[in-house]
Design a protein around this motif. Structure first.
Motif, PDB file in Angstrom:
ATOM      1  N   PRO A 123       0.897  -1.346   0.138  1.00 37.28           N
ATOM      2  CA  PRO A 123       0.021   0.017   0.055  1.00 37.28           C
ATOM      3  C   PRO A 123       0.858   1.303  -0.076  1.00 37.28           C
ATOM      4  CG  PRO A 123      -0.671  -1.686   1.582  1.00 37.28           C
ATOM      5  CD  PRO A 123       0.497  -2.149   1.223  1.00 37.28           C
ATOM      6  N   SER A 124       0.197   2.403  -0.522  1.00 37.31           N
ATOM      7  CA  SER A 124       0.969   3.558  -0.503  1.00 37.31           C
ATOM      8  C   SER A 124       1.318   4.174   0.822  1.00 37.31           C
ATOM      9  CB  SER A 124       0.089   4.790  -1.067  1.00 37.31           C
ATOM     10  OG  SER A 124      -0.426   4.280  -2.526  1.00 37.31           O
ATOM     11  N   GLY A 125       2.604   4.639   1.021  1.00 35.36           N
ATOM     12  CA  GLY A 125       2.938   5.057   2.451  1.00 35.36           C
ATOM     13  C   GLY A 125       3.316   4.026   3.423  1.00 35.36           C
ATOM     14  N   SER A 126       3.690   2.938   3.099  1.00 34.36           N
ATOM     15  CA  SER A 126       3.889   1.833   3.948  1.00 34.36           C
ATOM     16  C   SER A 126       5.296   1.707   4.465  1.00 34.36           C
ATOM     17  CB  SER A 126       3.689   0.475   3.425  1.00 34.36           C
ATOM     18  OG  SER A 126       2.484   0.267   2.642  1.00 34.36           O
ATOM     19  N   PHE A 127       6.279   2.466   3.982  1.00 35.69           N
ATOM     20  CA  PHE A 127       7.422   2.469   4.624  1.00 35.69           C
ATOM     21  C   PHE A 127       8.216   3.860   4.735  1.00 35.69           C
ATOM     22  CE2 PHE A 127       6.494  -1.182   1.869  1.00 35.69           C
ATOM     23  CZ  PHE A 127       7.118  -2.270   2.605  1.00 35.69           C
ATOM     24  N   THR A 128       9.067   3.844   5.769  1.00 32.06           N
ATOM     25  CA  THR A 128       9.741   5.266   6.060  1.00 32.06           C
ATOM     26  C   THR A 128      11.058   5.276   5.257  1.00 32.06           C
ATOM     27  OG1 THR A 128      10.790   4.453   8.171  1.00 32.06           O
ATOM     28  CG2 THR A 128       8.666   5.645   8.211  1.00 32.06           C
ATOM     29  N   LEU A 129      11.751   4.039   5.163  1.00 27.83           N
ATOM     30  CA  LEU A 129      13.209   3.806   4.624  1.00 27.83           C
ATOM     31  C   LEU A 129      12.961   3.114   3.280  1.00 27.83           C
ATOM     32  CD1 LEU A 129      15.616   3.465   7.598  1.00 27.83           C
ATOM     33  CD2 LEU A 129      14.899   5.594   6.422  1.00 27.83           C
ATOM     34  N   LEU A 130      13.933   3.246   2.297  1.00 29.40           N
ATOM     35  CA  LEU A 130      13.808   2.243   1.164  1.00 29.40           C
ATOM     36  C   LEU A 130      15.307   2.068   0.811  1.00 29.40           C
ATOM     37  CD1 LEU A 130      11.182   1.985  -1.665  1.00 29.40           C
ATOM     38  CD2 LEU A 130      13.892   2.092  -2.182  1.00 29.40           C
ATOM     39  N   THR A 131      15.883   1.118   0.517  1.00 29.67           N
ATOM     40  CA  THR A 131      16.929   0.916  -0.137  1.00 29.67           C
ATOM     41  C   THR A 131      16.963  -0.005  -1.342  1.00 29.67           C
ATOM     42  OG1 THR A 131      17.585  -1.039   1.262  1.00 29.67           O
ATOM     43  CG2 THR A 131      18.299   1.102   2.085  1.00 29.67           C
ATOM     44  N   CYS A 132      17.864   0.137  -2.231  1.00 29.61           N
ATOM     45  CA  CYS A 132      18.215  -0.450  -3.607  1.00 29.61           C
ATOM     46  C   CYS A 132      19.511  -0.517  -3.748  1.00 29.61           C
ATOM     47  CB  CYS A 132      17.043  -0.063  -4.601  1.00 29.61           C
ATOM     48  SG  CYS A 132      16.681  -1.073  -6.224  1.00 29.61           S
ATOM     49  N   ARG A 133      20.060  -1.850  -3.897  1.00 27.93           N
ATOM     50  CA  ARG A 133      21.562  -1.589  -3.840  1.00 27.93           C
ATOM     51  C   ARG A 133      21.940  -2.838  -5.238  1.00 27.93           C
ATOM     52  NH1 ARG A 133      25.638  -4.758  -0.395  1.00 27.93           N
ATOM     53  NH2 ARG A 133      27.548  -3.506  -0.389  1.00 27.93           N
ATOM     54  N   ILE A 134      22.836  -2.254  -5.911  1.00 27.86           N
ATOM     55  CA  ILE A 134      23.349  -3.028  -7.187  1.00 27.86           C
ATOM     56  C   ILE A 134      22.405  -3.858  -7.702  1.00 27.86           C
ATOM     57  CG2 ILE A 134      25.416  -4.241  -7.805  1.00 27.86           C
ATOM     58  CD1 ILE A 134      25.953  -2.007  -6.133  1.00 27.86           C
TER      59      ILE A 134
ATOM     60  N   LEU B 100       6.566   5.026  -0.083  1.00 26.29           N
ATOM     61  CA  LEU B 100       7.284   5.753   0.931  1.00 26.29           C
ATOM     62  C   LEU B 100       6.375   6.770   1.651  1.00 26.29           C
ATOM     63  CD1 LEU B 100      10.983   6.450  -0.338  1.00 26.29           C
ATOM     64  CD2 LEU B 100      10.298   5.293   1.794  1.00 26.29           C
ATOM     65  N   ARG B 101       6.481   6.988   2.917  1.00 23.85           N
ATOM     66  CA  ARG B 101       5.591   8.009   3.503  1.00 23.85           C
ATOM     67  C   ARG B 101       5.900   9.334   3.096  1.00 23.85           C
ATOM     68  NH1 ARG B 101       5.240   5.714   9.655  1.00 23.85           N
ATOM     69  NH2 ARG B 101       4.172   3.644   9.030  1.00 23.85           N
ATOM     70  N   ARG B 102       4.859  10.320   3.219  1.00 22.56           N
ATOM     71  CA  ARG B 102       5.028  11.672   2.873  1.00 22.56           C
ATOM     72  C   ARG B 102       6.007  12.217   3.672  1.00 22.56           C
ATOM     73  NH1 ARG B 102       0.658  13.781  -0.504  1.00 22.56           N
ATOM     74  NH2 ARG B 102      -0.711  12.206  -1.008  1.00 22.56           N
ATOM     75  N   GLN B 103       5.827  12.195   5.080  1.00 20.81           N
ATOM     76  CA  GLN B 103       6.748  12.692   5.812  1.00 20.81           C
ATOM     77  C   GLN B 103       7.668  11.827   6.451  1.00 20.81           C
ATOM     78  OE1 GLN B 103       6.277  16.066   6.859  1.00 20.81           O
ATOM     79  NE2 GLN B 103       4.624  16.084   5.332  1.00 20.81           N
ATOM     80  N   GLY B 104       8.858  12.204   6.119  1.00 22.50           N
ATOM     81  CA  GLY B 104       9.992  11.250   6.710  1.00 22.50           C
ATOM     82  C   GLY B 104      10.368  10.105   5.674  1.00 22.50           C
ATOM     83  N   GLY B 105       9.909  10.080   4.543  1.00 20.51           N
ATOM     84  CA  GLY B 105      10.331   9.041   3.520  1.00 20.51           C
ATOM     85  C   GLY B 105      11.407   9.140   3.056  1.00 20.51           C
TER      86      GLY B 105
ATOM     87  N   ALA C  78      18.017  10.470  -1.158  1.00 22.56           N
ATOM     88  CA  ALA C  78      16.967  11.281  -1.566  1.00 22.56           C
ATOM     89  C   ALA C  78      15.810  11.158  -0.753  1.00 22.56           C
ATOM     90  CB  ALA C  78      16.365  10.999  -2.963  1.00 22.56           C
ATOM     91  N   THR C  79      15.044  12.097  -0.531  1.00 18.17           N
ATOM     92  CA  THR C  79      13.924  12.224   0.389  1.00 18.17           C
ATOM     93  C   THR C  79      12.720  12.527  -0.491  1.00 18.17           C
ATOM     94  OG1 THR C  79      14.315  14.715   0.806  1.00 18.17           O
ATOM     95  CG2 THR C  79      15.146  13.057   2.589  1.00 18.17           C
ATOM     96  N   ARG C  80      11.486  12.234   0.155  1.00 18.71           N
ATOM     97  CA  ARG C  80      10.383  12.135  -0.778  1.00 18.71           C
ATOM     98  C   ARG C  80       9.939  13.769  -0.483  1.00 18.71           C
ATOM     99  NH1 ARG C  80       4.472   8.926  -0.858  1.00 18.71           N
ATOM    100  NH2 ARG C  80       3.291  10.934  -1.517  1.00 18.71           N
ATOM    101  N   THR C  81       9.300  14.445  -1.578  1.00 15.91           N
ATOM    102  CA  THR C  81       8.712  15.692  -2.001  1.00 15.91           C
ATOM    103  C   THR C  81       7.367  15.426  -2.530  1.00 15.91           C
ATOM    104  OG1 THR C  81       9.805  16.005  -3.883  1.00 15.91           O
ATOM    105  CG2 THR C  81      10.871  16.659  -1.934  1.00 15.91           C
ATOM    106  N   ASP C  82       6.368  16.234  -2.136  1.00 11.25           N
ATOM    107  CA  ASP C  82       5.392  16.403  -2.810  1.00 11.25           C
ATOM    108  C   ASP C  82       5.008  17.191  -3.856  1.00 11.25           C
ATOM    109  OD1 ASP C  82       4.035  14.287  -1.092  1.00 11.25           O
ATOM    110  OD2 ASP C  82       3.528  16.055   0.394  1.00 11.25           O
ATOM    111  N   LYS C  83       4.725  16.593  -5.109  1.00  9.64           N
ATOM    112  CA  LYS C  83       4.388  17.358  -6.388  1.00  9.64           C
ATOM    113  C   LYS C  83       3.153  18.281  -6.357  1.00  9.64           C
ATOM    114  CE  LYS C  83       6.471  13.623  -9.345  1.00  9.64           C
ATOM    115  NZ  LYS C  83       6.138  12.865 -10.698  1.00  9.64           N
TER     116      LYS C  83
END
Length: 263
Positions: A107-118, A137-142, A257-262
């Protein structure tokens, strides 16, 4: 991803999963430490590790966060990652989920952190994956860290890199330059806070065989390295001995990077 390509990826990484899990180059590195430094994980964070491979990034972060979901397209790779994390011991907050990076089942906004490596160089549609990263990622703190091989800016060197990667692994799609990454990430709705590059030296025989190349395939790839122009040798610091390639060094790019709202 097309179904044909997804099946090719599953076959490739199912066949080579053991090699990736055991590889110490994935298990540790300055890039992992810098990712922790930038993301500043806390016990309140819920993290998603996309295309988790052998589970090394998930295990690195697990003691620092509330929970980690390790996702990967290849079920056999997930099983090997689960075995690896279980064998290493010490954490019980990692769960595993089969998932396509371009169509995440969360679901949208399920996580506060996301990694994707190699991993993104295996994605046919990186912008689509980035939009999915933004969505989950969550709107605040993602916040997010992506780490992947940096495509050289010089066209001839970049062409060499793309060709040799496809010779080694047919599921390689494309690496990207720093500027390409920044543009794609910002277009997905993120703000790039920092970038950093790291040199990574590869033991050539181990690196080539890990992708499942035959002996003849390794020889052909080594010859391609040896016959490359001097500027390619210089850029990749190709080391040879007695007509054999011993090692080469490429660069990994980390983007925070941090999440910003368009608007």
């Amino acid at each position: 991803m097309s179904n044909d390509f997804k099946n090719k990826v599953r076959e490739q990484f199912g066949r080579t999963a053991d090699g990736y899990v055991r590889d110490q180059g994935f298990a540790k590195g300055e890039d992992l430490d810098e990712a922790v430094n930038l993301l500043k994980p806390t016990s309140e964070d819920i993290m998603l590790d996309v295309a988790c491979g052998g589970g090394h990034t998930a295990l690195h972060f697990a003691p620092l966060v509330r929970s980690v979901v390790a996702s990967d397209l290849t079920m056999l790779m997930l099983k090997k990652a689960q075995e690896y994390i279980s064998d290493e011991g010490g954490v019980d907050n990692v769960t595993f989920r089969e998932a396509d990076a371009e169509d995440l089942p969360f679901p949208s906004g399920s996580f506060t952190l996301l990694t994707c490596r190699i991993a993104p160089h295996h994605f046919p549609d990186v912008p689509r994956a980035l939009r999915e990263f933004h969505r989950v990622l969550r709107r605040q703190g993602g916040r997010m860290v992506i780490i992947d091989t940096l495509l050289p800016d010089e066209p001839e060197i970049a062409e060499f890199y793309q060709t040799m990667e496809k010779m080694r692994d047919p599921t390689h799609v494309r690496a990207h330059s720093r500027q390409e990454w920044i543009q794609m990430i910002e277009e997905a709705g993120f703000h790039v806070e920092a970038t950093k590059t790291f040199n990574k030296t590869h033991d050539f025989p181990v690196w080539a065989k890990r992708a499942g190349l035959t002996r003849e395939g390794v020889k052909t790839l080594a010859r391609y390295f040896i016959d490359s122009p001097a500027k390619v040798h210089d850029y990749f610091q190709i080391e040879t001995f007695a007509g054999e390639v011993e090692s080469y060094t490429d660069q990994k790019l980390l983007l925070y990077a941090t999440r910003t709202d368009k608007k």
